[in-house]
Design a protein around this motif. Structure first.
Motif, mmCIF file in Angstrom:
data_model
loop_
_atom_site.group_PDB
_atom_site.id
_atom_site.type_symbol
_atom_site.label_atom_id
_atom_site.label_comp_id
_atom_site.label_asym_id
_atom_site.label_seq_id
_atom_site.Cartn_x
_atom_site.Cartn_y
_atom_site.Cartn_z
ATOM 1 N N UNK A 131 0.754 -1.541 0.501
ATOM 2 C CA UNK A 131 -0.037 0.176 0.122
ATOM 3 C C UNK A 131 0.763 1.114 -0.217
ATOM 4 N N UNK A 132 1.612 1.380 0.166
ATOM 5 C CA UNK A 132 2.755 2.247 0.915
ATOM 6 C C UNK A 132 4.011 3.020 0.184
ATOM 7 N N UNK A 133 4.146 2.216 -0.622
ATOM 8 C CA UNK A 133 4.849 2.378 -1.879
ATOM 9 C C UNK A 133 4.164 2.443 -3.244
ATOM 10 N N UNK A 134 3.417 1.398 -3.635
ATOM 11 C CA UNK A 134 2.186 2.113 -4.498
ATOM 12 C C UNK A 134 1.776 2.805 -4.666
ATOM 13 N N UNK A 135 1.307 3.221 -3.223
ATOM 14 C CA UNK A 135 0.949 5.012 -3.546
ATOM 15 C C UNK A 135 1.434 6.223 -3.471
ATOM 16 N N UNK A 136 2.833 5.565 -3.182
ATOM 17 C CA UNK A 136 4.107 6.398 -3.284
ATOM 18 C C UNK A 136 4.460 7.114 -4.576
ATOM 19 N N UNK A 137 4.371 5.736 -4.942
ATOM 20 C CA UNK A 137 4.517 5.611 -7.440
ATOM 21 C C UNK A 137 3.894 7.255 -7.702
ATOM 22 N N UNK A 138 2.599 6.574 -7.585
ATOM 23 C CA UNK A 138 1.378 7.342 -7.721
ATOM 24 C C UNK A 138 1.477 8.994 -7.460
ATOM 25 N N UNK A 139 1.445 9.548 -5.939
ATOM 26 C CA UNK A 139 1.971 10.997 -6.160
ATOM 27 C C UNK A 139 2.959 11.560 -6.502
ATOM 28 N N UNK A 187 -6.702 12.783 -3.130
ATOM 29 C CA UNK A 187 -7.051 12.126 -2.631
ATOM 30 C C UNK A 187 -6.722 10.361 -2.786
ATOM 31 N N UNK A 188 -6.109 10.032 -1.754
ATOM 32 C CA UNK A 188 -5.741 8.244 -1.997
ATOM 33 C C UNK A 188 -6.761 7.802 -1.475
ATOM 34 N N UNK A 189 -7.395 6.618 -2.598
ATOM 35 C CA UNK A 189 -9.088 6.419 -2.112
ATOM 36 C C UNK A 189 -8.936 5.157 -3.322
ATOM 37 N N UNK A 190 -9.302 3.501 -2.243
ATOM 38 C CA UNK A 190 -9.501 2.702 -2.001
ATOM 39 C C UNK A 190 -9.907 2.053 -3.217
ATOM 40 N N UNK A 191 -9.820 1.434 -4.293
ATOM 41 C CA UNK A 191 -10.755 0.984 -5.618
ATOM 42 C C UNK A 191 -12.339 0.520 -5.007
ATOM 43 N N UNK A 192 -11.702 -0.122 -3.758
ATOM 44 C CA UNK A 192 -13.818 -0.628 -3.552
ATOM 45 C C UNK A 192 -14.009 0.034 -2.693
ATOM 46 N N UNK A 251 -0.797 18.220 -1.384
ATOM 47 C CA UNK A 251 -0.012 17.242 -1.743
ATOM 48 C C UNK A 251 1.079 18.113 -1.196
ATOM 49 N N UNK A 252 1.041 18.849 -0.852
ATOM 50 C CA UNK A 252 2.537 19.378 0.174
ATOM 51 C C UNK A 252 2.484 18.945 1.191
ATOM 52 N N UNK A 253 1.707 19.014 1.839
ATOM 53 C CA UNK A 253 1.643 18.617 2.802
ATOM 54 C C UNK A 253 1.809 16.374 3.317
ATOM 55 N N UNK A 301 7.119 13.167 4.105
ATOM 56 C CA UNK A 301 7.688 11.820 3.415
ATOM 57 C C UNK A 301 6.727 11.057 2.790
ATOM 58 N N UNK A 302 4.980 11.355 2.840
ATOM 59 C CA UNK A 302 3.663 10.789 2.607
ATOM 60 C C UNK A 302 4.334 9.314 3.521
ATOM 61 N N UNK A 303 3.457 7.856 2.982
ATOM 62 C CA UNK A 303 3.668 6.988 3.146
ATOM 63 C C UNK A 303 4.749 7.138 3.891
#
Length: 365
Positions: A67-75, A84-89, A174-176, A181-183
């Motif tokens: 979860x963490x690295x995957x979202x960081x890649x997207x951001x 908006x960090x959003x689950x696919x379900x 996004x700045x926050x 340093x994200x997830x």
């Protein structure tokens, strides 16, 4: 660009399709982008995104990074002022992001913002708003007393300051996100939302909960609630305490012992067999293809009335808005043991989830 919606997917192709259709309806009047990161799914999620959502930015990871690295890649590829960090379900409503942008406008010291989450039968999910899981509260939660774990100073419909949000829906600048340093990629799955929320607080920002905005979260879709879930969940808790609350050997041993004991004695709840007395299609026209594959006749109705117990209600998004669908689940939760399925607009399947213990049901026609 105003908003980037970040969706991390893993093997939930049909839930992702529904989620994306609801998100597209919610960003019609917003300068926004959708980024889907796929963690090496074995289903046809990526092909579906390419065919049905050509405007979506798709990132295809060649392994499951968690979860963490995957979202960081997207951001890292996001251009929006807000994320908006959003689950696919999940299912958002047509005004979800507009309401969040209005709330955030001009608000100083803004951290992350969450909302009211309900499950597939309309029940409120208390993890929508939580307190910092100090040891006493967390250990009591592990053993069944959640009074100090959840943010009960706010009702589910209220709006106000809270500490901890849930990763299924997190809205922030996004700045926050980059500031903290994200997830934290030490977490593979679970605990990273608690960690991020806490880092935001420690950096001097304030998190909020919006109880007048509701999103559906079909719990249980991204992972099954089995012993592996328990191992990952309690392992994530150990990481969190080691990072943020490590004090001395006695303290560490107490936390370790409580987590291990809860894991060893954790018992999975049995999934109840569902009995459907009738299917009712809330729409303005019949769907013969759907009716042909259901085990019982599909009754057509254009609104919710007093149906008999154990009715399965199919909500047609070709006829209803996603906001109307969410309102129906909220207003009629636990009504005579009704369950629900959603027919996404332009799709040939219905889906729903009745509990958090197993994957939801998908019926193709």
């Amino acid at each position: 660009m105003k908003l980037s919606v970040i969706i991390l997917n893993y093997n939930v192709r049909f839930f992702l399709e529904l989620c994306l259709k609801s998100v597209e309806a919610a960003i019609v009047d917003i300068d926004a982008e959708i980024i889907v990161i796929d963690n090496n799914s074995e289903d046809d999620s990526c092909e579906m995104v390419k065919q049905l959502f050509p405007k979506v930015t798709l990132i295809e990871n060649k392994e499951n990074f968690g979860f963490s690295k995957g979202n960081n890649i997207g951001v890292a590829q996001a251009k929006g002022e807000y994320l908006c960090i959003l689950n696919p379900d999940t299912v958002v409503t047509e005004d979800t992001f507009t309401r969040f942008l209005e709330f955030c406008y001009g608000k100083g010291n803004l951290g992350a913002v969450g909302c009211k989450l309900i499950n597939g039968v309309g029940e409120f999910l208390p993890e929508s708003k939580r307190n910092i899981p100090y040891v006493k509260a967390a250990l009591k939660k592990i053993f069944g007393n959640s009074s100090e774990y959840y943010a009960n100073h706010l009702t589910k419909d209220a709006t106000g300051k809270i500490d901890i949000l849930v990763g299924a829906f997190m809205f922030l600048k996004r700045d926050v996100y980059n500031n903290v340093d994200g997830f934290d990629e030490d977490y593979f799955m679970y605990g990273e939302d608690i960690d991020l929320s806490y880092k935001i607080l420690k950096a001097g920002f304030q998190n909020y909960y919006l109880g007048d905005t509701t999103v559906i979260h079909f719990k249980g879709e991204s992972t099954l609630k089995d012993k592996n879930y328990a191992r990952r969940f309690y392992g994530a808790m150990q990481i969190f305490y080691k990072k943020h609350f490590k004090k001395n050997i006695v303290f560490d041993m107490l936390v370790w012992f409580g987590i291990r004991l809860a894991y060893l004695f954790r018992t999975a709840k049995n999934k109840q067999n569902k009995s459907v007395s009738q299917y009712v299609f809330i729409s303005n026209k019949n769907n013969k293809s759907l009716e042909a594959i259901l085990p019982k006749r599909l009754l057509l109705n254009n609104k919710i009335i007093e149906f008999e117990p154990q009715t399965e209600i199919v909500l047609d998004a070709n006829h209803l808005s996603y906001k109307e669908i969410v309102k129906i689940l909220e207003n009629y939760t636990n009504s005579s043991s009704w369950t629900y399925k959603i027919l996404p607009n332009g799709s040939n399947f219905i889906l729903g989830s009745d509990n958090a213990l197993s994957r939801g049901e998908i019926i193709q026609f």
